[in-house]
Every structure is written in structure tokens, then in C-alpha cells.
Design an enzyme around this catalytic site. Structure first.
Site, PDB file in Angstrom:
ATOM      1  N   ILE A 164     -24.980   8.499  44.127  1.00 16.00           N
ATOM      2  CA  ILE A 164     -26.295   7.996  44.528  1.00 16.00           C
ATOM      3  C   ILE A 164     -27.335   9.030  44.130  1.00 16.00           C
ATOM      4  O   ILE A 164     -27.197  10.213  44.449  1.00 16.00           O
ATOM      5  CB  ILE A 164     -26.336   7.790  46.059  1.00 16.00           C
ATOM      6  CG1 ILE A 164     -25.351   6.691  46.462  1.00 16.00           C
ATOM      7  CG2 ILE A 164     -27.740   7.456  46.535  1.00 16.00           C
ATOM      8  CD1 ILE A 164     -25.162   6.585  47.967  1.00 16.00           C
ATOM      9  N   CYS A 165     -28.367   8.591  43.422  1.00 12.85           N
ATOM     10  CA  CYS A 165     -29.397   9.537  42.967  1.00 12.85           C
ATOM     11  C   CYS A 165     -30.161  10.118  44.157  1.00 12.85           C
ATOM     12  O   CYS A 165     -30.709   9.383  44.983  1.00 12.85           O
ATOM     13  CB  CYS A 165     -30.375   8.835  42.043  1.00 12.85           C
ATOM     14  SG  CYS A 165     -31.821   9.839  41.709  1.00 12.85           S
ATOM     15  N   ILE A 166     -30.240  11.431  44.203  1.00 13.63           N
ATOM     16  CA  ILE A 166     -30.859  12.081  45.358  1.00 13.63           C
ATOM     17  C   ILE A 166     -32.357  11.809  45.451  1.00 13.63           C
ATOM     18  O   ILE A 166     -32.887  11.565  46.545  1.00 13.63           O
ATOM     19  CB  ILE A 166     -30.564  13.598  45.385  1.00 13.63           C
ATOM     20  CG1 ILE A 166     -31.059  14.212  46.700  1.00 13.63           C
ATOM     21  CG2 ILE A 166     -31.166  14.324  44.196  1.00 13.63           C
ATOM     22  CD1 ILE A 166     -30.491  15.562  47.020  1.00 13.63           C
TER      23      ILE A 166
END
Lengths: 151, 136
Positions: free
Chosen positions: A98-100
């Protein structure tokens, strides 16, 4: 099966991809339930794995990050998109990232990030991890084909 | 497939504001620049509005990120392909776009334009020539 057979020219237009094991990188860029993207990506990944290909990583971006919350409760007679991904990930060792940057905007936090940001809760589901956009670029470099599922 | 340098194309099809795609695309481009790949950006459909000059977002309460495009040269992102037909269809021309330049180290740091306006057919050729396409 069959539709994603390794000799299917529609999906593998390049000879080097045909008849051999292909490494797919997958990007999910729309949110669950609102949009078909995360379902189609799931069906594609599942079929590709069944056909003998590899899916080393799936990268969740934009609203796609919302797939990774463990707090979603869809009605019992509907599919649970997060659980489908967690199960597929654990069965095949897929790195679910999941992209931070996208996650922080949208309230998706793991335990470490919640404590670092002074938040009172975290919500990342089993099998997902939060990491940077570099993981997306790295996936593009290391896989044979990058597939984006979204608008 | 070999792991030498790959051609990455970031395709920008949406207007800069109204949705978050344009901003989050630019975030990928900036991070991706650290990976020493062959990077190009494409602007078509409403994506051409992303490069227009004089953007003012005060009234909508959203950050104006358009100045960031002028910094791309410092990240060695120097190829911004803009589709002529998309400009025409929206009543825009090259004069409506920001001046975006990069410094060519091999040419005494001469400033060269990053924006290249190309036809739809040329855009198709550029897309066909890529290893990785990320569409926003």
C-alpha cells in the site's frame, strides 16, 4: 481457464512472453466496491497464477489503498475484497504493498505509522504492508509486464 | 527480461484539479526519478491542462502544484510529450503552456525546452516503444 493460457497471443503479444513463465506486476488504482478495478485485478492475478505465471507484487495506489483496511464489513452475501486479496497473497506469497503517501491522505495506517504519527488506531489488514512509491518503480523494473487496473 | 535501463512512460490524461490523479502521478514521477530509468511524460486529453501557465487555485482551496513541473529538469526528467490534437480540441496552443526547460550538461548547460508537441500518431509510436506505461 484457457483464456490466459501461456500461448494466448492476446495477452502475450511479444514472443519472449509466450509459452513461458511471465512475471506480472499489478497496480490497483481505484477503491474497492465503488469500482471494478480491484476485482478485475484480483481475477487477473488469480488466473495468471493458476496458469503458471508469477505475481510477485501488487501495488495499491490512489483510492486503491482502501482495499487494505481490515475494518471494512461488506454485507455477508457479498464478496469481501480485502479478505480475497489477503488469502491470495498468503497462498502465493504475493507482496501486497500500500502506497504510504496515498495511504496517509486517506487514513490507512499500520501499527508503526500510527504510533509515529500519534494516532490512536491502525487498520492495515493481514498480508498488506505500507511502503513507498519506490516499490512501484522497482516492480516496473523487475517484472516482465506491468498491468494497471483503474480508470 | 534483462534488468538494464527500461523506458518508463507516465501518461497523464486528466485535468490537474477535480481529481487527485495528476498530483499523485507527479509524486510517482519525482520518486521514480531516483531509479535512473529512461523517463518520459505524456500529456493528452484533459491532461494537457496540467501544463498550462497562470494556474490559480486560491478559490478552490487546493494546492497549486503546477510550479513543480518546472523543477522536473533538475530530476533529469526532460521529455514531456504533449499531444497537438488534444491542445487543438481544447482551444489551447503552445503559448498557453508553461516554459519548462532543462539544462544540458553536455552542451555547456544550455537551457533546452522539455515540452515537445507531437501528433496523435507520433504519440502512438512513443507508447509502442515503451517497456512500462503508468497511466493516470
Amino acid at each position: 481457464m484457457g483464456w490466459l493460457a501461456q500461448d494466448d497471443e492476446r495477452f502475450f503479444p511479444y514472443p519472449f512472453l509466450r509459452g513461458s513463465n511471465v512475471k506480472f506486476g499489478i497496480v490497483v488504482s481505484e477503491g474497492p466496491y465503488t469500482h471494478q478495478a480491484s476485482d478485475t485485478a484480483y481475477n487477473f492475478a488469480k488466473s495468471a497464477l493458476e496458469a503458471g505465471h508469477e505475481v510477485p507484487r501488487v501495488f495499491f495506489y490512489h483510492d486503491g489503498v482502501n482495499v487494505g483496511t481490515r475494518l471494512s464489513i461488506p454485507p455477508q452475501d457479498e464478496r469481501n475484497i480485502q479478505q480475497q486479496w489477503s488469502a491470495l497473497g498468503s497462498e502465493h506469497g504475493i507482496d501486497l504493498v500500500i502506497c504510504i503517501a496515498a495511504a496517509q491522505r486517506r487514513g490507512l495506517l499500520d501499527e508503526k505509522e500510527a504510533s509515529r504519527q500519534g494516532k490512536d488506531a491502525n487498520n492495515i489488514a493481514e498480508g498488506f504492508r505500507i511502503s513507498g512509491l519506490g516499490q512501484l518503480i522497482e516492480m516496473g523494473i523487475q517484472t516482465d509486464r506491468l498491468m494497471t487496473f483503474g480508470d | 527480461m534483462s534488468e538494464d535501463i527500461k523506458k518508463f512512460l507516465y501518461v497523464n490524461r486528466k485535468a490537474p484539479y477535480g481529481t487527485i490523479y495528476a498530483l499523485e502521478s507527479l509524486e510517482v514521477v519525482l520518486i521514480g526519478a531516483a531509479f535512473d530509468q529512461d523517463v518520459s511524460l505524456a500529456f493528452l486529453d484533459d491532461g494537457v491542462f496540467q501544463l498550462t501557465k497562470g494556474q490559480d487555485t486560491k478559490e478552490i482551496g487546493v494546492k497549486n502544484f503546477s510550479p513543480t513541473f518546472r523543477a522536473l529538469g533538475d530530476y533529469e526528467v526532460t521529455k514531456l510529450f504533449v499531444e497537438r490534437e488534444s491542445l487543438d480540441e481544447r482551444g489551447l496552443s503552445a503559448d498557453d503552456l508553461q516554459d519548462i526547460v532543462w539544462e544540458d550538461e553536455d552542451d555547456d548547460y544550455a537551457e533546452k525546452p522539455s515540452i515537445r508537441i507531437i501528433s496523435r500518431a507520433e504519440m502512438a509510436d512513443i507508447m509502442a516503444d515503451q517497456d512500462v506505461i503508468l497511466s493516470f
